[in-house]
Design a protein around this motif. Structure first.
Motif, PDB file in Angstrom:
ATOM      1  N   ILE A   7      95.070 -10.524   1.051  1.00  0.00           N
ATOM      2  CA  ILE A   7      93.621 -10.647   0.908  1.00  0.00           C
ATOM      3  C   ILE A   7      93.143 -11.994   1.405  1.00  0.00           C
ATOM      4  CG2 ILE A   7      91.752 -10.818  -0.762  1.00  0.00           C
ATOM      5  CD1 ILE A   7      92.670  -8.009  -0.212  1.00  0.00           C
ATOM      6  N   GLU A   8      93.893 -13.035   1.080  1.00  0.00           N
ATOM      7  CA  GLU A   8      93.472 -14.362   1.512  1.00  0.00           C
ATOM      8  C   GLU A   8      93.436 -14.466   3.031  1.00  0.00           C
ATOM      9  OE1 GLU A   8      95.036 -17.109  -2.220  1.00  0.00           O
ATOM     10  OE2 GLU A   8      96.248 -16.893  -0.411  1.00  0.00           O
ATOM     11  N   SER A   9      94.243 -13.653   3.675  1.00  0.00           N
ATOM     12  CA  SER A   9      94.298 -13.724   5.135  1.00  0.00           C
ATOM     13  C   SER A   9      93.003 -13.282   5.788  1.00  0.00           C
ATOM     14  CB  SER A   9      95.451 -12.857   5.659  1.00  0.00           C
ATOM     15  OG  SER A   9      95.182 -11.484   5.460  1.00  0.00           O
ATOM     16  N   PHE A  10      92.124 -12.615   5.002  1.00  0.00           N
ATOM     17  CA  PHE A  10      90.832 -12.205   5.560  1.00  0.00           C
ATOM     18  C   PHE A  10      90.016 -13.402   6.028  1.00  0.00           C
ATOM     19  CE2 PHE A  10      91.524  -8.041   5.021  1.00  0.00           C
ATOM     20  CZ  PHE A  10      91.360  -7.475   3.770  1.00  0.00           C
ATOM     21  N   THR A  11      90.248 -14.545   5.401  1.00  0.00           N
ATOM     22  CA  THR A  11      89.437 -15.707   5.729  1.00  0.00           C
ATOM     23  C   THR A  11      90.054 -16.528   6.852  1.00  0.00           C
ATOM     24  OG1 THR A  11      90.560 -17.047   4.069  1.00  0.00           O
ATOM     25  CG2 THR A  11      88.578 -15.870   3.367  1.00  0.00           C
ATOM     26  N   ASN A  12      91.195 -16.116   7.343  1.00  0.00           N
ATOM     27  CA  ASN A  12      91.829 -16.870   8.414  1.00  0.00           C
ATOM     28  C   ASN A  12      91.245 -16.487   9.760  1.00  0.00           C
ATOM     29  OD1 ASN A  12      93.466 -18.059   6.551  1.00  0.00           O
ATOM     30  ND2 ASN A  12      95.200 -16.700   6.909  1.00  0.00           N
ATOM     31  N   GLU A  13      91.087 -17.471  10.576  1.00  0.00           N
ATOM     32  CA  GLU A  13      90.524 -17.247  11.901  1.00  0.00           C
ATOM     33  C   GLU A  13      91.345 -16.230  12.685  1.00  0.00           C
ATOM     34  OE1 GLU A  13      87.788 -18.703  12.780  1.00  0.00           O
ATOM     35  OE2 GLU A  13      87.633 -18.173  14.885  1.00  0.00           O
ATOM     36  N   GLY A  14      92.654 -16.331  12.567  1.00  0.00           N
ATOM     37  CA  GLY A  14      93.505 -15.464  13.371  1.00  0.00           C
ATOM     38  C   GLY A  14      93.338 -13.998  13.065  1.00  0.00           C
ATOM     39  N   ILE A  15      93.319 -13.648  11.784  1.00  0.00           N
ATOM     40  CA  ILE A  15      93.243 -12.226  11.449  1.00  0.00           C
ATOM     41  C   ILE A  15      91.876 -11.678  11.795  1.00  0.00           C
ATOM     42  CG2 ILE A  15      92.482 -12.530   9.071  1.00  0.00           C
ATOM     43  CD1 ILE A  15      94.962  -9.908  10.349  1.00  0.00           C
ATOM     44  N   ILE A  16      90.833 -12.495  11.617  1.00  0.00           N
ATOM     45  CA  ILE A  16      89.501 -12.028  11.982  1.00  0.00           C
ATOM     46  C   ILE A  16      89.454 -11.710  13.467  1.00  0.00           C
ATOM     47  CG2 ILE A  16      87.072 -12.668  12.168  1.00  0.00           C
ATOM     48  CD1 ILE A  16      87.893 -12.066   9.354  1.00  0.00           C
ATOM     49  N   GLN A  17      90.049 -12.611  14.254  1.00  0.00           N
ATOM     50  CA  GLN A  17      90.046 -12.380  15.692  1.00  0.00           C
ATOM     51  C   GLN A  17      90.857 -11.148  16.045  1.00  0.00           C
ATOM     52  OE1 GLN A  17      91.382 -16.058  17.389  1.00  0.00           O
ATOM     53  NE2 GLN A  17      89.325 -16.918  17.467  1.00  0.00           N
ATOM     54  N   SER A  18      91.969 -10.948  15.334  1.00  0.00           N
ATOM     55  CA  SER A  18      92.789  -9.794  15.653  1.00  0.00           C
ATOM     56  C   SER A  18      92.107  -8.498  15.284  1.00  0.00           C
ATOM     57  CB  SER A  18      94.133  -9.885  14.914  1.00  0.00           C
ATOM     58  OG  SER A  18      93.953  -9.699  13.520  1.00  0.00           O
ATOM     59  N   HIS A 111      91.936 -11.703  -6.388  1.00  0.00           N
ATOM     60  CA  HIS A 111      91.512 -10.771  -5.331  1.00  0.00           C
ATOM     61  C   HIS A 111      89.988 -10.715  -5.241  1.00  0.00           C
ATOM     62  CE1 HIS A 111      95.492  -8.277  -5.717  1.00  0.00           C
ATOM     63  NE2 HIS A 111      95.682  -9.477  -5.213  1.00  0.00           N
ATOM     64  N   GLU A 112      89.329 -10.594  -6.396  1.00  0.00           N
ATOM     65  CA  GLU A 112      87.871 -10.462  -6.398  1.00  0.00           C
ATOM     66  C   GLU A 112      87.216 -11.736  -5.869  1.00  0.00           C
ATOM     67  OE1 GLU A 112      87.203  -7.616  -6.648  1.00  0.00           O
ATOM     68  OE2 GLU A 112      88.308  -6.597  -8.228  1.00  0.00           O
ATOM     69  N   ALA A 113      87.774 -12.885  -6.231  1.00  0.00           N
ATOM     70  CA  ALA A 113      87.230 -14.146  -5.718  1.00  0.00           C
ATOM     71  C   ALA A 113      87.372 -14.205  -4.195  1.00  0.00           C
ATOM     72  CB  ALA A 113      87.947 -15.326  -6.373  1.00  0.00           C
ATOM     73  N   ALA A 114      88.502 -13.698  -3.689  1.00  0.00           N
ATOM     74  CA  ALA A 114      88.713 -13.684  -2.235  1.00  0.00           C
ATOM     75  C   ALA A 114      87.731 -12.732  -1.553  1.00  0.00           C
ATOM     76  CB  ALA A 114      90.151 -13.277  -1.921  1.00  0.00           C
ATOM     77  N   HIS A 115      87.444 -11.608  -2.198  1.00  0.00           N
ATOM     78  CA  HIS A 115      86.477 -10.656  -1.631  1.00  0.00           C
ATOM     79  C   HIS A 115      85.091 -11.304  -1.548  1.00  0.00           C
ATOM     80  CE1 HIS A 115      89.073  -7.031  -3.158  1.00  0.00           C
ATOM     81  NE2 HIS A 115      89.658  -7.707  -2.192  1.00  0.00           N
ATOM     82  N   VAL A 116      84.702 -12.008  -2.605  1.00  0.00           N
ATOM     83  CA  VAL A 116      83.394 -12.680  -2.607  1.00  0.00           C
ATOM     84  C   VAL A 116      83.325 -13.693  -1.478  1.00  0.00           C
ATOM     85  CG1 VAL A 116      81.939 -14.329  -3.869  1.00  0.00           C
ATOM     86  CG2 VAL A 116      82.897 -12.347  -5.060  1.00  0.00           C
ATOM     87  N   GLU A 117      84.360 -14.503  -1.350  1.00  0.00           N
ATOM     88  CA  GLU A 117      84.369 -15.551  -0.322  1.00  0.00           C
ATOM     89  C   GLU A 117      84.274 -14.932   1.064  1.00  0.00           C
ATOM     90  OE1 GLU A 117      84.479 -19.547   0.970  1.00  0.00           O
ATOM     91  OE2 GLU A 117      84.103 -18.597  -0.976  1.00  0.00           O
ATOM     92  N   PHE A 118      85.033 -13.880   1.279  1.00  0.00           N
ATOM     93  CA  PHE A 118      85.036 -13.227   2.589  1.00  0.00           C
ATOM     94  C   PHE A 118      83.653 -12.670   2.927  1.00  0.00           C
ATOM     95  CE2 PHE A 118      85.267  -9.164   4.863  1.00  0.00           C
ATOM     96  CZ  PHE A 118      85.741  -9.622   6.090  1.00  0.00           C
ATOM     97  N   LEU A 119      83.052 -11.952   1.984  1.00  0.00           N
ATOM     98  CA  LEU A 119      81.763 -11.311   2.250  1.00  0.00           C
ATOM     99  C   LEU A 119      80.653 -12.356   2.423  1.00  0.00           C
ATOM    100  CD1 LEU A 119      82.146  -8.319  -0.208  1.00  0.00           C
ATOM    101  CD2 LEU A 119      81.975  -8.158   2.284  1.00  0.00           C
ATOM    102  N   LYS A 120      80.704 -13.445   1.652  1.00  0.00           N
ATOM    103  CA  LYS A 120      79.702 -14.494   1.804  1.00  0.00           C
ATOM    104  C   LYS A 120      79.783 -15.125   3.190  1.00  0.00           C
ATOM    105  CE  LYS A 120      78.762 -17.378  -1.522  1.00  0.00           C
ATOM    106  NZ  LYS A 120      78.951 -18.354  -2.616  1.00  0.00           N
ATOM    107  N   LYS A 121      80.997 -15.353   3.645  1.00  0.00           N
ATOM    108  CA  LYS A 121      81.155 -15.942   4.979  1.00  0.00           C
ATOM    109  C   LYS A 121      80.711 -14.960   6.054  1.00  0.00           C
ATOM    110  CE  LYS A 121      84.777 -19.325   3.995  1.00  0.00           C
ATOM    111  NZ  LYS A 121      86.167 -19.774   4.271  1.00  0.00           N
TER     112      LYS A 121
END
Length: 280
Positions: A7-18, A111-121
């Motif tokens: 889940i944390e990998s959602f915020t990484n530049e690499g996975i977003i690009q992939s 997990h939920e905190a990571a989801h919030v961070e991802f969606l906010k970004k």
């Protein structure tokens, strides 16, 4: 698989690009911004569902009937806000969660905190404000006590199950609005599957099956809306309950037939469930 790292990998530049085959993360965020601006221009005044002063983005979300990708993500973020605060408050309440279960909810909370961070970004300036929640259902102390989740572990579990089951159905219901963006749809479905795992483990902690057998009765009456329609056995015009048992396999009944398919929850139903826990 390490779910937290996943889940944390959602915020990484690499996975977003992939995930985005045609552009960078910045391109993806710009796309969200353009979609949000369009939605805001199209929106007409609605009664604010948030207790805080609504900004342009939250007004656009309230007009979620536009079925845009931005509105879908705004709804997802609101539900994630709710779950994130619920688990954070529970973990802070001394003696509520037994030691044997605490690791489970600590991981779900991450997990939920990571989801919030991802969606906010992802939403940027289109991210709605976080509502003020009241998990007792008393609307900030002015109404009747409906739930007491932070003083009763069984009620905490029941609400946790209801929130996770809502999340699963809501993400599925919004998938159609994300079809135009492969990266966003992929990420949303990845979150959807994690919410499903949360729901399963919480259901089992309550002694239930890991899936929803028909119209689940193992929940507070005030959460009936979470399970409305789950008893459906007709999918793509085919009623699976009419299948004839073959090769010696017996019929399992409507509960098993309906449990074979998870039902989507639309934006209105999802919002109404969340609003049960808004302070105003």
């Amino acid at each position: 698989m390490n779910i937290i790292k996943f889940i944390e990998s959602f915020t990484n530049e690499g996975i977003i690009q992939s995930l985005h085959t045609k552009g960078s993360r910045r391109d993806s965020l710009n796309q969200f911004g353009k979609a949000g601006a369009t939605a805001a221009l199209a929106a007409v005044p609605f009664i604010s569902m948030f207790s805080q002063k609504a900004n342009a983005a939250s007004s656009a979300y309230t007009a979620a009937a536009d079925n845009s990708a931005t509105a879908a993500l705004q709804l997802a973020l609101t539900l994630e806000y709710l779950e994130d605060e619920f688990y954070a408050m529970a973990l802070d309440k001394s003696g509520l969660i037994p030691t044997t279960d605490r690791t489970i909810f600590a991981q779900i909370s991450q997990h939920e905190a990571a989801h919030v961070e991802f969606l906010k970004k992802a939403l940027g300036n289109n991210a709605p404000d976080k509502p003020t929640f009241d998990f007792t259902g008393r609307k900030g102390g002015t109404g009747t006590l409906v739930f007491d989740p932070f003083n009763d572990y069984q009620q905490f579990l029941a609400l946790s199950q209801a929130f996770e089951d809502t999340g699963v159905r809501a993400y599925k219901g919004q998938a159609v609005n994300l079809m135009g963006d492969k990266a966003t749809l992929t990420a949303a479905l990845q979150i959807h599957s994690v919410e499903a795992r949360h729901a399963s483990v919480v259901r089992r902690l309550r002694g239930n099956r890991g899936w929803i057998p028909g119209v689940d009765g193992m929940h507070p009456a005030a959460a009936d809306a979470v399970y409305a329609g789950e008893g459906n056995t007709t999918h793509a015009t085919i009623n699976v309950a009419t299948f004839t048992p073959t090769q010696g396999n017996p019929a399992f009944g409507d509960a098993a037939d309906s449990a074979s398919f998870d039902e989507p929850l639309d934006a209105t139903a999802s919002t109404n469930i969340a609003k049960l826990f808004f302070a105003q």
